[in-house]
Scaffold this active site. Structure first.
Site, PDB file in Angstrom:
ATOM      1  N   TYR A 191      33.365  91.690  11.550  1.00  0.00           N
ATOM      2  CA  TYR A 191      32.895  91.082   9.770  1.00  0.00           C
ATOM      3  C   TYR A 191      34.504  91.196   9.115  1.00  0.00           C
ATOM      4  O   TYR A 191      35.125  91.218   8.725  1.00  0.00           O
ATOM      5  CB  TYR A 191      31.082  91.131   8.860  1.00  0.00           C
ATOM      6  CG  TYR A 191      31.201  91.196   8.402  1.00  0.00           C
ATOM      7  CD1 TYR A 191      30.709  89.581   8.186  1.00  0.00           C
ATOM      8  CD2 TYR A 191      32.346  90.110   6.586  1.00  0.00           C
ATOM      9  CE1 TYR A 191      30.474  88.949   7.790  1.00  0.00           C
ATOM     10  CE2 TYR A 191      31.497  89.502   5.634  1.00  0.00           C
ATOM     11  CZ  TYR A 191      31.064  88.801   6.026  1.00  0.00           C
ATOM     12  OH  TYR A 191      30.671  88.177   4.865  1.00  0.00           O
ATOM     13  N   TRP A 198      36.723  87.642   6.425  1.00  0.00           N
ATOM     14  CA  TRP A 198      36.596  85.884   6.058  1.00  0.00           C
ATOM     15  C   TRP A 198      37.834  85.688   6.893  1.00  0.00           C
ATOM     16  O   TRP A 198      37.946  84.758   6.632  1.00  0.00           O
ATOM     17  CB  TRP A 198      36.641  85.941   4.330  1.00  0.00           C
ATOM     18  CG  TRP A 198      35.614  86.243   3.848  1.00  0.00           C
ATOM     19  CD1 TRP A 198      34.295  86.137   3.971  1.00  0.00           C
ATOM     20  CD2 TRP A 198      35.005  84.324   3.135  1.00  0.00           C
ATOM     21  NE1 TRP A 198      33.525  85.876   3.148  1.00  0.00           N
ATOM     22  CE2 TRP A 198      33.859  85.026   2.450  1.00  0.00           C
ATOM     23  CE3 TRP A 198      35.726  83.418   2.888  1.00  0.00           C
ATOM     24  CZ2 TRP A 198      33.531  83.433   1.926  1.00  0.00           C
ATOM     25  CZ3 TRP A 198      34.735  82.605   2.212  1.00  0.00           C
ATOM     26  CH2 TRP A 198      34.373  82.810   1.073  1.00  0.00           C
TER      27      TRP A 198
HETATM   28  N1  LIG Z   1      30.189  96.042  -4.552  1.00  0.00           N
HETATM   29  C1  LIG Z   1      29.785  95.271  -2.978  1.00  0.00           C
HETATM   30  N2  LIG Z   1      30.517  95.087  -1.996  1.00  0.00           N
HETATM   31  C2  LIG Z   1      31.003  93.781  -0.996  1.00  0.00           C
HETATM   32  C3  LIG Z   1      30.172  92.478  -2.055  1.00  0.00           C
HETATM   33  C4  LIG Z   1      29.810  92.721  -3.601  1.00  0.00           C
HETATM   34  O1  LIG Z   1      29.193  91.426  -3.724  1.00  0.00           O
HETATM   35  N3  LIG Z   1      29.842  94.048  -3.824  1.00  0.00           N
HETATM   36  N4  LIG Z   1      30.237  90.896  -1.600  1.00  0.00           N
HETATM   37  C5  LIG Z   1      30.642  90.904  -0.436  1.00  0.00           C
HETATM   38  C6  LIG Z   1      30.528  90.106   0.479  1.00  0.00           C
HETATM   39  S1  LIG Z   1      29.800  88.678  -0.529  1.00  0.00           S
HETATM   40  C7  LIG Z   1      32.260  90.357   1.197  1.00  0.00           C
HETATM   41  S2  LIG Z   1      31.412  88.549   2.062  1.00  0.00           S
HETATM   42  C8  LIG Z   1      32.711  90.784   1.796  1.00  0.00           C
HETATM   43  C9  LIG Z   1      33.858  90.709   2.380  1.00  0.00           C
HETATM   44  O2  LIG Z   1      34.772  91.364   2.530  1.00  0.00           O
HETATM   45  P1  LIG Z   1      35.343  90.803   3.666  1.00  0.00           P
HETATM   46  O3  LIG Z   1      36.121  89.918   4.394  1.00  0.00           O
HETATM   47  O4  LIG Z   1      35.884  92.275   4.179  1.00  0.00           O
HETATM   48  O5  LIG Z   1      36.390  90.668   2.618  1.00  0.00           O
HETATM   49  P2  LIG Z   1      38.452  90.629   2.976  1.00  0.00           P
HETATM   50  O6  LIG Z   1      39.253  91.165   1.922  1.00  0.00           O
HETATM   51  O7  LIG Z   1      38.357  88.655   2.776  1.00  0.00           O
HETATM   52  O8  LIG Z   1      38.589  90.855   4.665  1.00  0.00           O
HETATM   53  C10 LIG Z   1      39.346  89.481   5.392  1.00  0.00           C
HETATM   54  C11 LIG Z   1      40.427  90.636   6.209  1.00  0.00           C
HETATM   55  O9  LIG Z   1      41.340  89.974   7.376  1.00  0.00           O
HETATM   56  C12 LIG Z   1      42.790  89.714   6.872  1.00  0.00           C
HETATM   57  N5  LIG Z   1      43.132  89.066   7.446  1.00  0.00           N
HETATM   58  C13 LIG Z   1      43.532  87.613   6.704  1.00  0.00           C
HETATM   59  N6  LIG Z   1      44.198  86.597   7.620  1.00  0.00           N
HETATM   60  C14 LIG Z   1      44.037  87.106   8.627  1.00  0.00           C
HETATM   61  C15 LIG Z   1      44.675  87.290  10.254  1.00  0.00           C
HETATM   62  O10 LIG Z   1      44.611  85.928  10.321  1.00  0.00           O
HETATM   63  N7  LIG Z   1      44.452  87.738  11.250  1.00  0.00           N
HETATM   64  C16 LIG Z   1      44.334  89.172  11.142  1.00  0.00           C
HETATM   65  N8  LIG Z   1      44.001  89.851  12.067  1.00  0.00           N
HETATM   66  N9  LIG Z   1      43.888  89.548  10.037  1.00  0.00           N
HETATM   67  C17 LIG Z   1      43.322  88.313   9.142  1.00  0.00           C
HETATM   68  C18 LIG Z   1      43.005  90.307   5.348  1.00  0.00           C
HETATM   69  O11 LIG Z   1      44.314  90.986   5.680  1.00  0.00           O
HETATM   70  C19 LIG Z   1      41.665  90.817   5.082  1.00  0.00           C
HETATM   71  O12 LIG Z   1      42.053  92.558   5.311  1.00  0.00           O
HETATM   72  O13 LIG Z   1      32.434  91.614   1.242  1.00  0.00           O
HETATM   73  C20 LIG Z   1      31.233  92.725   0.580  1.00  0.00           C
HETATM   74  N10 LIG Z   1      31.205  93.311  -0.272  1.00  0.00           N
HETATM   75  N1  LIG Z   2      37.143  84.463  -7.480  1.00  0.00           N
HETATM   76  C1  LIG Z   2      36.194  85.030  -5.794  1.00  0.00           C
HETATM   77  N2  LIG Z   2      35.457  83.950  -5.866  1.00  0.00           N
HETATM   78  C2  LIG Z   2      34.569  84.167  -4.636  1.00  0.00           C
HETATM   79  C3  LIG Z   2      34.659  85.959  -3.954  1.00  0.00           C
HETATM   80  C4  LIG Z   2      35.965  86.659  -4.298  1.00  0.00           C
HETATM   81  O1  LIG Z   2      36.038  87.053  -3.504  1.00  0.00           O
HETATM   82  N3  LIG Z   2      36.962  85.917  -5.333  1.00  0.00           N
HETATM   83  N4  LIG Z   2      33.818  85.932  -2.559  1.00  0.00           N
HETATM   84  C5  LIG Z   2      33.442  84.975  -2.405  1.00  0.00           C
HETATM   85  C6  LIG Z   2      31.852  84.997  -1.535  1.00  0.00           C
HETATM   86  S1  LIG Z   2      31.983  85.607  -0.233  1.00  0.00           S
HETATM   87  C7  LIG Z   2      30.756  84.872  -1.843  1.00  0.00           C
HETATM   88  S2  LIG Z   2      29.798  85.402  -1.197  1.00  0.00           S
HETATM   89  C8  LIG Z   2      30.442  84.470  -3.421  1.00  0.00           C
HETATM   90  C9  LIG Z   2      29.001  85.744  -3.746  1.00  0.00           C
HETATM   91  O2  LIG Z   2      28.811  84.418  -5.098  1.00  0.00           O
HETATM   92  P1  LIG Z   2      27.817  85.467  -6.106  1.00  0.00           P
HETATM   93  O3  LIG Z   2      26.693  86.063  -4.904  1.00  0.00           O
HETATM   94  O4  LIG Z   2      27.260  84.098  -6.764  1.00  0.00           O
HETATM   95  O5  LIG Z   2      28.595  86.376  -7.034  1.00  0.00           O
HETATM   96  P2  LIG Z   2      28.915  86.996  -7.491  1.00  0.00           P
HETATM   97  O6  LIG Z   2      29.908  87.888  -8.002  1.00  0.00           O
HETATM   98  O7  LIG Z   2      28.834  88.468  -6.022  1.00  0.00           O
HETATM   99  O8  LIG Z   2      27.058  87.821  -8.734  1.00  0.00           O
HETATM  100  C10 LIG Z   2      26.799  86.189  -9.019  1.00  0.00           C
HETATM  101  C11 LIG Z   2      26.050  87.164 -10.455  1.00  0.00           C
HETATM  102  O9  LIG Z   2      25.068  87.456 -10.388  1.00  0.00           O
HETATM  103  C12 LIG Z   2      24.576  88.387 -11.417  1.00  0.00           C
HETATM  104  N5  LIG Z   2      23.419  89.856 -10.964  1.00  0.00           N
HETATM  105  C13 LIG Z   2      24.450  90.777 -10.309  1.00  0.00           C
HETATM  106  N6  LIG Z   2      23.379  91.331 -10.497  1.00  0.00           N
HETATM  107  C14 LIG Z   2      21.891  90.421 -11.073  1.00  0.00           C
HETATM  108  C15 LIG Z   2      20.237  90.965 -11.174  1.00  0.00           C
HETATM  109  O10 LIG Z   2      19.519  91.283 -11.095  1.00  0.00           O
HETATM  110  N7  LIG Z   2      19.578  89.296 -12.118  1.00  0.00           N
HETATM  111  C16 LIG Z   2      20.402  88.442 -12.017  1.00  0.00           C
HETATM  112  N8  LIG Z   2      19.731  87.391 -12.720  1.00  0.00           N
HETATM  113  N9  LIG Z   2      21.893  88.448 -12.011  1.00  0.00           N
HETATM  114  C17 LIG Z   2      22.867  89.228 -11.002  1.00  0.00           C
HETATM  115  C18 LIG Z   2      26.390  88.141 -11.528  1.00  0.00           C
HETATM  116  O11 LIG Z   2      26.415  89.019 -13.282  1.00  0.00           O
HETATM  117  C19 LIG Z   2      27.090  88.006 -10.859  1.00  0.00           C
HETATM  118  O12 LIG Z   2      27.578  86.678 -12.341  1.00  0.00           O
HETATM  119  O13 LIG Z   2      31.753  84.534  -3.986  1.00  0.00           O
HETATM  120  C20 LIG Z   2      32.331  84.077  -3.463  1.00  0.00           C
HETATM  121  N10 LIG Z   2      33.626  83.188  -4.396  1.00  0.00           N
HETATM  122 MO   LIG Z   3      30.588  86.845   1.055  1.00  0.00          MO
END
Ligand SMILES: Nc1nc2c(c(=O)[nH]1)N[C@H]1C(S)=C(S)[C@@H](COP(=O)(O)OP(=O)(O)OC[C@H]3O[C@@H](n4cnc5c(=O)[nH]c(N)nc54)[C@H](O)[C@@H]3O)O[C@H]1N2
Ligand SMILES: Nc1nc2c(c(=O)[nH]1)N[C@H]1C(S)=C(S)[C@@H](COP(=O)(O)OP(=O)(O)OC[C@H]3O[C@@H](n4cnc5c(=O)[nH]c(N)nc54)[C@H](O)[C@@H]3O)O[C@H]1N2
Ligand SMILES: [Mo]
Length: 753
Positions: free
Chosen positions: A103, A105
């Protein structure tokens, strides 16, 4: 002019330019992009050569994977080793022992999509165990087909267009807020950023936005500072009050929903003896009952959009919150009309609610995977620790696979997974871990074999995203750093060693594949009445814009107009407020209708405890670009910065810039402090993405960089979806006066041979 693209936006440059310029026409280029080139050129953070773990080379399989003793090896040796290990594992244990879930991005660009490259190779080798759903919205992905009769992906595509909300909505109930911070990002790339401008347009149009969230984020409208994890109770009370006023839309409920009578019995307390009144919810949500009642009344007088950020369901019982939100929208009866109803994910990424034509551009072709087994994506640690043990998922009892080889490409589990200390233990179970990476991420540091991959700035590709009207030829900006190779080149060589090179490449090199994808795009375009230029003309100009791309949508419009002739594919053909299929699963943690279930941790806290909110970082994409200028400049004393309320700061005796230690039963981390009024006093917000760096500090293992997943709990939302519960986490905080160990997040010592 040349172009390139990332998930955080599109850029232009001329040969020799030291940095990128945001694409002309982008109204709000991202902050994340400002750190891209410096991250790419940070040689200390880049993997320069193939390396293998010393112990693994000596035949030590599965031992401690965090000892940092890497040996530099040649590409030929690395590829021989990788191919031989894949072959050994498939011969000895079968292909199901290979985990290719991988998994993450990765990066934008249609051809060099890291997972697609890897999975094609693994599928040709006989298959692999895969993963299902995402960390972003697993609960929605499993729940929506039941209750909305549509996949989350289709719902995203159908989302009511943002301009219609500006035009028609009077009151937007924004659970989790709407944020230009997360709106920086689009999976697969974007030519424009419209969430910030859209927020401004809402303000200008006088749309009243009510943000329901523990942190206020951008100053947008009224702020309901709800206790984390209690939104379901809040929504049930709104529904109770609307019913008490006799203002539920009975016509809509009868025409477009099923199960209202069962659900209503629960809301009124007829089925469980607990009426879900504002007084009842007030204690749970830590909000005045009068405010809940007043809001309920107002909702019945306005044109309302119930909008939920994706993060709402990244929590224990996350299914309930989004289901309750859908139920509220049904009670208000404005689904299927322009600008009102129910939305999921406005602002969570840029293109949710973008009103453009969707064009299904081709992607790098898949090969069928002979192994049908999978795990729900966030159950990786459980799978590694408990092979062949049973678990529940969406009505099934399944068994975890016995994984011997883990190959990760384009993702970072030591960023994304919860309870990283537990993952670290589980990580010693497989016999071999292979990682393709360009950075020395915490995952790369925990691999046996690290294969250095190029970044998209170092190769040609094509950006085409079905939700974006612009196609870009992504030109290489500079040569690969060190010995990095494209994932395609790496997997071509592995395929060669395993005897299926031609099947993998189909006789094409990179340029051949780009031409091939373009030829397929020309056919897709024709079906949509669009004439694309030739590949050579496209490459020379670098950019193609689809004309007349505007296409506004209203979610569920056809269904609501004629529910009987346009039924949904849910069990009843309608929006289900009581779902027989889910009820029949008999799950205590996901009953048959939206239900208030207290989260596994949360509620009223003891002094010194805080709800941890770990949302997405403003300065980077997850862990990507953390070692770039923008992210590094945002840190204090090199540590990630958390936000807390002045009352919390007083109680902890800390000020802006001080260090604190956060701890939970899972682990601990150090971070710096920023004090802000825009936060509930019992919450601490620490963004994700600081590269995990656990070190022994006075006998305790502490992540010294500030990664929230050192603290979070590794548990599924429910037996329905098994999504992650990152936002359900309680921590203790204390001022840190101990030593501040230097960070160890860039290249570990590598033994030269
Ligand atoms: N506590 C907490 N944890 C969370 C979340 C949260 O809200 N709270 N959010 C979750 C969510 S929504 C998501 S989507 C995940 C994201 O988690 P990930 O998608 O695993 O995070 P990234 O840092 O985007 O990891 C992508 C990796 O791919 C590598 N990469 C980029 N391009 C290439 C390429 O061309 N080739 C290769 N081989 N590698 C490449 C980058 O260097 C990077 O290390 O995290 C989750 N974790
Ligand atoms: N700059 C930046 N943008 C991103 C990403 C990134 O790594 N960097 N990652 C992307 C990815 S993979 C994803 S999935 C999206 C995620 O996008 P979202 O899920 O929309 O973003 P989050 O920051 O995880 O959380 C959204 C909001 O939820 C609120 N929240 C947390 N717990 C609660 C709760 O119990 N109740 C309520 N009402 N609110 C709560 C937090 O205060 C926060 O403002 O973002 C994307 N956009
Ligand atoms: Mo995500």
């Amino acid at each position: 002019m040349k172009f390139t693209a990332a998930h955080w936006g599109s850029y232009q440059f001329k040969d020799g330019d030291p940095d990128l310029t945001p694409l002309a026409g982008d109204p709000a280029p991202s902050r994340v992009g400002r750190g891209w080139v410096s991250a790419a050129r940070n040689r200390d953070a880049r993997v320069l050569n193939p390396v293998a773990r010393k112990g693994w080379l000596a035949g030590d399989k599965g031992a401690a994977r965090c000892d940092d003793s890497f040996v530099e090896i040649s590409w030929d040796r690395a590829l021989d080793l990788a191919a031989a290990e894949l072959d050994r594992v498939r011969q000895s244990f079968g292909n199901a022992a290979i985990f290719g879930g991988s998994y993450g991005w990765s990066s934008a660009g249609r051809f060099h999509h890291a997972q697609s490259q890897m999975r094609r190779m693994l599928a040709l080798s006989g298959g692999y165990t895969s993963s299902r759903e995402t960390y972003s919205h697993a609960a929605a992905e499993v729940l929506f087909p039941h209750i909305l009769g549509t996949s989350n992906r289709a719902f995203q595509d159908d989302m009511t267009s943002m301009p219609l909300v500006t035009e028609h909505c009077e009151l937007m109930l924004a659970f989790g807020g709407i944020s230009a911070r997360t709106g920086q990002i689009t999976s697969a790339g974007t030519s424009v950023h419209e969430v910030g401008p859209w927020i401004n347009a809402l303000k200008d149009a006088g749309v009243r936005v009510v943000t329901i969230a523990p942190e206020r984020g951008e100053a947008l409208g009224d702020w309901v500072a709800i206790r984390p994890g209690t939104d379901t109770a809040f929504i049930l009370a709104l529904i109770h009050e609307i019913v008490r006023l006799g203002r539920e839309d009975q016509n809509f409920l009868a025409r477009c929903t099923s199960g209202w009578s069962q659900f209503k019995r629960y809301v009124l307390g007829d089925s469980d003896g607990i009426p879900k009144t504002p007084d009842w919810a007030a204690k749970i949500c830590d909000l005045p009952a009068s405010r809940i009642a007043k809001l309920a009344e107002t909702l019945t007088e306005k044109r309302v959009m119930v909008s939920m950020a994706w993060g709402m369901q990244r929590a224990d019982h996350g299914e309930q919150t989004i289901w309750a939100g859908m139920a509220l929208a049904c009670v208000l009866g404005q689904i299927g009309q322009p600008g009102t109803g129910y939305a999921f994910g406005y602002g969570s990424t840029t293109p949710v609610g973008r009103g453009v034509r969707l064009i299904p551009w081709p992607s790098f072709p898949k090969v069928p995977n002979a192994i049908k087994d999978f795990i729900p994506v966030a159950r990786i640690t459980d799978a590694l620790l408990h092979p062949s043990e049973p678990y529940a998922y969406n009505g099934q009892t399944r068994h975890y696979p016995d994984l011997r080889l883990v190959w990760w490409t384009g993702g970072n589990p030591f960023h994304h997974h919860q309870d990283l200390f537990r993952l670290q233990k589980a990580w010693c179970r497989p016999e071999t871990v292979i990682v393709n990476e360009h950075n020395w991420t915490a995952t790369a540091r925990r691999a046996d074999l690290v294969l250095p991959a190029t970044m998209s700035l170092e190769r040609d590709d094509i950006m085409m995203n079905r939700r974006d009207p612009t196609l870009l030829f992504m030109s290489k900006m500079f040569d690969p750093v060190g010995q990095a190779r494209d994932d395609f080149a790496i997997f071509t060589e592995i395929s060669d060693r395993l005897g299926f090179r031609d099947a993998f490449t189909e006789g094409r090199d990179t340029e051949g594949w780009l031409r091939h994808l373009w030829a397929q795009s020309e056919n897709v375009a024709k079906d949509h009445g669009i004439a694309l230029p030739s590949f050579d003309d496209f490459r020379a100009v670098g950019r193609f814009d689809v004309q007349d791309s505007v296409d506004t949508r209203v979610a569920f419009q056809d269904f609501v107009a004629a529910p009987d002739s346009n039924p949904l594919s849910s069990e009843s053909g309608k929006l289900t407020l009581f779902n027989e299929t889910i009820a029949a699963m008999d799950l205590h943690n996901c009953p048959g209708h939206p239900t208030w279930l207290p989260p596994v941790e949360g509620g009223v806290l003891k002094p010194g405890e805080f709800h941890l909110i770990s949302g997405q970082p403003d300065t980077r994409l997850h862990g990507q670009n953390d070692m770039g200028a923008e992210s590094l400049a945002s840190k204090i004393q090199g540590r990630e910065v958390c936000t807390l309320h002045p009352d919390a700061a007083d109680a902890l005796n800390v000020h802006d810039g001080d260090l604190i230690k956060l701890s939970s039963p899972r682990g601990a981390c150090l971070c710096a402090v920023r004090v802000s009024e825009l936060m509930r006093a019992d919450c601490i917000s620490l963004p994700t993405g600081a590269w995990f760096d656990p070190q022994d500090v006075n006998g305790e293992m502490i992540d010294v960089h500030g990664n929230p997943n050192a603290l979070t709990r590794d548990k599924g939302c429910s037996d329905l979806s098994q999504g992650n519960i990152a936002h359900s986490c309680v921590v203790r905080a204390e001022k840190w006066t101990g030593p501040m160990p230097p960070l160890r997040v860039t290249r570990p010592p590598v033994i030269k041979t």
